[in-house]
Design an enzyme around this catalytic site. Structure first.
Site, PDB file in Angstrom:
ATOM      1  N   ASN A  99      28.244 -39.107  32.138  1.00 18.10           N
ATOM      2  CA  ASN A  99      28.138 -39.075  30.677  1.00 18.10           C
ATOM      3  C   ASN A  99      27.609 -37.750  30.129  1.00 18.10           C
ATOM      4  O   ASN A  99      27.817 -37.434  28.960  1.00 18.10           O
ATOM      5  CB  ASN A  99      27.239 -40.257  30.274  1.00 18.10           C
ATOM      6  CG  ASN A  99      26.752 -40.147  28.857  1.00 18.10           C
ATOM      7  OD1 ASN A  99      27.511 -40.360  27.916  1.00 18.10           O
ATOM      8  ND2 ASN A  99      25.485 -39.777  28.692  1.00 18.10           N
ATOM      9  N   SER A 153      35.995 -38.273  24.661  1.00 16.13           N
ATOM     10  CA  SER A 153      35.716 -38.236  23.219  1.00 16.13           C
ATOM     11  C   SER A 153      36.985 -38.571  22.459  1.00 16.13           C
ATOM     12  O   SER A 153      38.092 -38.370  22.970  1.00 16.13           O
ATOM     13  CB  SER A 153      35.250 -36.841  22.794  1.00 16.13           C
ATOM     14  OG  SER A 153      35.228 -36.742  21.381  1.00 16.13           O
ATOM     15  N   TYR A 167      35.267 -27.618  23.696  1.00 18.69           N
ATOM     16  CA  TYR A 167      34.853 -29.016  23.829  1.00 18.69           C
ATOM     17  C   TYR A 167      36.080 -29.929  23.841  1.00 18.69           C
ATOM     18  O   TYR A 167      36.212 -30.800  24.711  1.00 18.69           O
ATOM     19  CB  TYR A 167      33.926 -29.380  22.666  1.00 18.69           C
ATOM     20  CG  TYR A 167      33.402 -30.793  22.697  1.00 18.69           C
ATOM     21  CD1 TYR A 167      32.290 -31.111  23.471  1.00 18.69           C
ATOM     22  CD2 TYR A 167      34.006 -31.806  21.959  1.00 18.69           C
ATOM     23  CE1 TYR A 167      31.790 -32.406  23.498  1.00 18.69           C
ATOM     24  CE2 TYR A 167      33.518 -33.095  21.971  1.00 18.69           C
ATOM     25  CZ  TYR A 167      32.405 -33.396  22.741  1.00 18.69           C
ATOM     26  OH  TYR A 167      31.921 -34.679  22.771  1.00 18.69           O
ATOM     27  N   ALA A 169      39.210 -29.247  24.521  1.00 16.45           N
ATOM     28  CA  ALA A 169      39.999 -29.046  25.749  1.00 16.45           C
ATOM     29  C   ALA A 169      39.309 -29.703  26.943  1.00 16.45           C
ATOM     30  O   ALA A 169      39.958 -30.319  27.794  1.00 16.45           O
ATOM     31  CB  ALA A 169      40.203 -27.556  25.995  1.00 16.45           C
ATOM     32  N   SER A 170      37.984 -29.595  26.987  1.00 14.30           N
ATOM     33  CA  SER A 170      37.248 -30.170  28.120  1.00 14.30           C
ATOM     34  C   SER A 170      37.386 -31.690  28.146  1.00 14.30           C
ATOM     35  O   SER A 170      37.508 -32.308  29.210  1.00 14.30           O
ATOM     36  CB  SER A 170      35.758 -29.773  28.065  1.00 14.30           C
ATOM     37  OG  SER A 170      35.049 -30.515  27.095  1.00 14.30           O
TER      38      SER A 170
HETATM   39  P1  NAD Z   1      23.019 -35.963  23.660  1.00  9.14           P
HETATM   40  O1  NAD Z   1      22.982 -34.497  23.427  1.00  9.14           O
HETATM   41  O2  NAD Z   1      22.168 -36.877  22.863  1.00  9.14           O
HETATM   42  O3  NAD Z   1      22.768 -36.242  25.211  1.00  9.14           O
HETATM   43  C1  NAD Z   1      23.373 -35.473  26.213  1.00  9.14           C
HETATM   44  C2  NAD Z   1      22.442 -35.390  27.416  1.00  9.14           C
HETATM   45  O4  NAD Z   1      23.099 -34.611  28.436  1.00  9.14           O
HETATM   46  C3  NAD Z   1      21.120 -34.671  27.104  1.00  9.14           C
HETATM   47  O5  NAD Z   1      20.039 -35.445  27.544  1.00  9.14           O
HETATM   48  C4  NAD Z   1      21.212 -33.362  27.879  1.00  9.14           C
HETATM   49  O6  NAD Z   1      19.975 -32.883  28.353  1.00  9.14           O
HETATM   50  C5  NAD Z   1      22.130 -33.760  29.023  1.00  9.14           C
HETATM   51  N1  NAD Z   1      22.790 -32.603  29.640  1.00  9.14           N
HETATM   52  C6  NAD Z   1      23.316 -31.517  29.030  1.00  9.14           C
HETATM   53  N2  NAD Z   1      23.770 -30.642  29.938  1.00  9.14           N
HETATM   54  C7  NAD Z   1      23.537 -31.198  31.153  1.00  9.14           C
HETATM   55  C8  NAD Z   1      23.776 -30.771  32.486  1.00  9.14           C
HETATM   56  N3  NAD Z   1      24.353 -29.592  32.751  1.00  9.14           N
HETATM   57  N4  NAD Z   1      23.406 -31.581  33.496  1.00  9.14           N
HETATM   58  C9  NAD Z   1      22.805 -32.766  33.248  1.00  9.14           C
HETATM   59  N5  NAD Z   1      22.535 -33.212  32.015  1.00  9.14           N
HETATM   60  C10 NAD Z   1      22.902 -32.435  30.975  1.00  9.14           C
HETATM   61  O7  NAD Z   1      24.554 -36.356  23.505  1.00  9.14           O
HETATM   62  P2  NAD Z   1      25.320 -37.755  23.368  1.00  9.14           P
HETATM   63  O8  NAD Z   1      25.862 -37.839  22.002  1.00  9.14           O
HETATM   64  O9  NAD Z   1      24.578 -38.883  23.926  1.00  9.14           O
HETATM   65  O10 NAD Z   1      26.563 -37.399  24.312  1.00  9.14           O
HETATM   66  C11 NAD Z   1      26.802 -37.998  25.548  1.00  9.14           C
HETATM   67  C12 NAD Z   1      28.264 -37.807  25.881  1.00  9.14           C
HETATM   68  O11 NAD Z   1      29.063 -38.354  24.842  1.00  9.14           O
HETATM   69  C13 NAD Z   1      28.690 -36.349  26.020  1.00  9.14           C
HETATM   70  O12 NAD Z   1      29.576 -36.209  27.096  1.00  9.14           O
HETATM   71  C14 NAD Z   1      29.381 -36.087  24.703  1.00  9.14           C
HETATM   72  O13 NAD Z   1      30.321 -35.053  24.804  1.00  9.14           O
HETATM   73  C15 NAD Z   1      30.038 -37.415  24.437  1.00  9.14           C
HETATM   74  N6  NAD Z   1      30.411 -37.667  23.044  1.00  9.14           N
HETATM   75  C16 NAD Z   1      29.500 -37.607  22.057  1.00  9.14           C
HETATM   76  C17 NAD Z   1      29.929 -37.806  20.751  1.00  9.14           C
HETATM   77  C18 NAD Z   1      28.967 -37.713  19.595  1.00  9.14           C
HETATM   78  O14 NAD Z   1      29.415 -37.758  18.450  1.00  9.14           O
HETATM   79  N7  NAD Z   1      27.677 -37.609  19.832  1.00  9.14           N
HETATM   80  C19 NAD Z   1      31.254 -38.106  20.458  1.00  9.14           C
HETATM   81  C20 NAD Z   1      32.147 -38.177  21.498  1.00  9.14           C
HETATM   82  C21 NAD Z   1      31.718 -37.957  22.795  1.00  9.14           C
END
Ligand code: NAD
Length: 267
Positions: A99, A153, A167, A169-170
């Protein structure tokens, strides 16, 4: 009543915040032993303390209900060590929730995004998920099966109105990779699904959409008219990793307030 993950061992990356934090608490409440991994060591230790508080366990229990593992998912040796630790402490791995992800503030359009931002985003969001799958699949083979959920996402399914090219693309890569893994390992009792969250009220997005105008630009596309909550994603992940989803693999599971299913315009 037994929990939906009773007896299961789960690794969750990005467990310090947002979706990963909520999933850590929820999976533990549903009976799982949870290995909470994050690059932010202090914060992930707090996640484990919250789990103990919530389910009434202590760090001295053998084995402990949850452990915190500092891990940068873009570093292969750290991801290998993470999976090794889960197997050493708990004897097996049933669930991997890849995640962790970033959306860098300097990630922009095709003309302005710098190569280093592209590379950083790919190394965490794509390579990090691959490493997580690589070592989890090896452990799940030893265990006779398992369930993997990779966080993608909605921007992997439809274009985003606010540019964030690396982002986007990833996350497209996460979908394609997850589908292939689902096919390749389907007969080994290993399920692989992608979770496609809509825009959420977590720091990741709120730091990026930092003005009311930018927020509105997103909300205008969401039929439900609100940002999602991290717990709503955690509940979907819980379903996907549980035995209730035993015939679900290779899906792009959208939890997005209807965003990818609709054509909405401002009133
Ligand atoms: P968030 O920023 O609240 O949490 C992300 C966590 O990942 C953080 O605790 C951070 O420290 C950790 N992290 C970052 N880089 C890291 C690394 N290299 N190794 C280990 N941990 C690492 O974000 P979130 O909203 O909970 O996002 C979680 C996932 O959901 C992500 O993959 C994000 O792309 C995806 N996402 C989020 C949204 C949104 O709107 N928030 C939408 C679609 C997808």
């Amino acid at each position: 009543m037994p929990g939906r993950l009773e007896g299961k061992v789960a690794i969750i990356t990005g467990a310090a915040s947002g979706i990963g934090l909520e999933a850590s608490l929820l999976f533990a409440q549903e009976g799982a032993h949870v290995v909470c991994a994050d690059i932010n060591q202090e914060a992930v230790i707090r996640t484990v303390a919250k789990i103990h508080e919530l389910v009434g366990t202590t760090a001295d229990d053998q084995p402990p209900r949850a452990i915190a593992v500092p891990c940068d998912v873009s570093r292969e040796e750290q991801v290998k060590a993470l999976v090794d630790q889960a197997e050493t402490v708990y004897g097996k791995l049933d669930i991997m929730f890849n995640n962790a992800g970033i959306m860098h503030p300097a990630d922009d359009n095709a003309l302005t995004t710098e190569e280093r931002i592209w590379d950083l985003t790919m190394s965490i969001n794509v390579k990090g998920v691959w490493f997580g799958c690589k070592y989890a699949i090896a452990a799940m083979r030893r265990n006779g099966g398992g369930a993997i959920v990779n966080t993608a996402s909605f921007v992997a399914l439809v274009g985003a109105a606010t540019p964030q090219l690396a982002y986007t693309a990833s996350k497209g890569a996460v979908l394609a990779m997850s589908r292939e893994l689902a096919m390749v390992h389907a007969r080994e009792n290993i399920r692989v699904n992608s979770l496609c969250p809509g825009p959420l009220r977590t720091p990741l997005l709120m730091d990026f959409l930092d003005t009311p105008e930018k927020k509105e630009r997103r909300l205008v596309h969401v039929p439900m008219g609100r940002f999602g909550e991290a717990i709503e994603q955690a509940r979907a992940a819980l379903f996907l990793v549980s035995d209730e989803a035993s015939y679900v693999t290779g899906t792009d599971f959208a939890v997005d307030g209807g965003l990818t299913g609709a054509y909405v315009t401002p009133e």
